[in-house]
Design a protein around this motif. Sequence first.
Motif: not given
Length: 341
Positions: A254, A263, A293
Motif C-alpha cells: 500500500q 487507487r 480504498n
Amino acid sequence: MESHKCAIINKLINITNCRNYIFCSYTRNCLFLLLKALNIGEGDEIIVPAFTCQSICEVIYAVGAKPVLVDTEVESINISPIKLVEEITSKTKMIYVIHAFGISAQIDIISKIAKENSIYLVEDLSHILNGTFKGQKLGTFGDFVILSFTKTMVSYQGGAVGTNNFCIYMKMKTLQNTLIASIERKNNHFFYYFYRLLCSIWECRGSVVVLLIFKLVSCIKGKRHINKLHKINKDFFNISKFSFFIIDMQLSKQLSKKYITKRNNIYLKKRKSKKSYVYYPAIHEGQTGLMPNHICGSIIRKSKIKQFFSLEIWPDTIIETKSLNAEKLYKTLRLFAKKVW
C-alpha cells in the motif's frame, strides 16, 4: 513477530515521523491507553467530529471524559475548524481529527488552533496511510497519531498509536502490560475476529456477499452481543503474531507509488462517472497521496440490495447533537451510518 513488528514501525516512521508505537488489537484500545497516559478523565472534554465512528466516543466515556461533537464543514465530510473554535473551553484537553474516507481535514488550521490554546492534537490516519497536505505529511501536524489496519487493508485486528514523547510512550507501555497481565484466562474471540474480518473486507471491497453474511451473523448472535465486544476489552490490548505478519505484507504494497497511483485512478474514474454512487467527497487542492480504498468500498452504491442489507451501526449509542451537516452524511454514507434506509 519482532521482525514484522520492527518492519512495520520503520515504515510508519517514514510516514509520520513518530518513533514510538504501541500496538493493540483495535484502535479504541490504543486511544484508551493514550488518554490514560495523558491523565485525561473526569471533567475533561475532547473535541471529536460529529460524523465519526461512535467507538471513539465510547472510549472517551470509558475514561470519564466527555466527547464534544463538532459538525462538519459545509459540502465536506471533515470537522469544521470554524465550529471547532466555538466549542473550546477551559475543560478542553484534546482535539481528535479524522481524515475521513482518505480526504484530508483542514489540518493546518486545526493544528494552529490547538497550539494557540495549548491543546493536544491527535491525527487519525485510519483511512489514509501515506498522504500529504500542502506539502506536509499527514500525521506530522499533531502531537499523536492513531492508526487502524482494518480499514485500508484486510485484517481481523490491528491498531496503533504513535508518539515522539518517550515518557508518554512508557506510560502507555506500562499500562498495557499491566492490563494484559491482569487477564486471568484468554477468552475465545473467534466470533468477534470473524466479524471484524467481515467489516474489513466490506470497507475495502464493498462486497454484497459480505453484507449478506453480516446480516446473517447479526440475526444469529444479535446486535447486543456484537456491541458488547465493541467496548473496551482487556483481551484486546494485545495483538497476535499472525496479525503483524498480515499487516507487514499489505503495508509494503500500500505504500508503493504504483499502488497509490492505481487507487487514485480508480477514485477519480468513479467520481467522474457519479452514476452508481450516492455521494463522492472532493479532494482538497493541497492534498496528495490519496489512498481511497475506504472510499471505493464504503460508499453505498445506488443499490436496493446494498441499502437493505447494510447495518445499523452503534444502535445503543445516543448522543444529542445539532450537527446538521453530519446528520445528512449519516443518511447518505454507509460507514458510521446510524441507518441507511
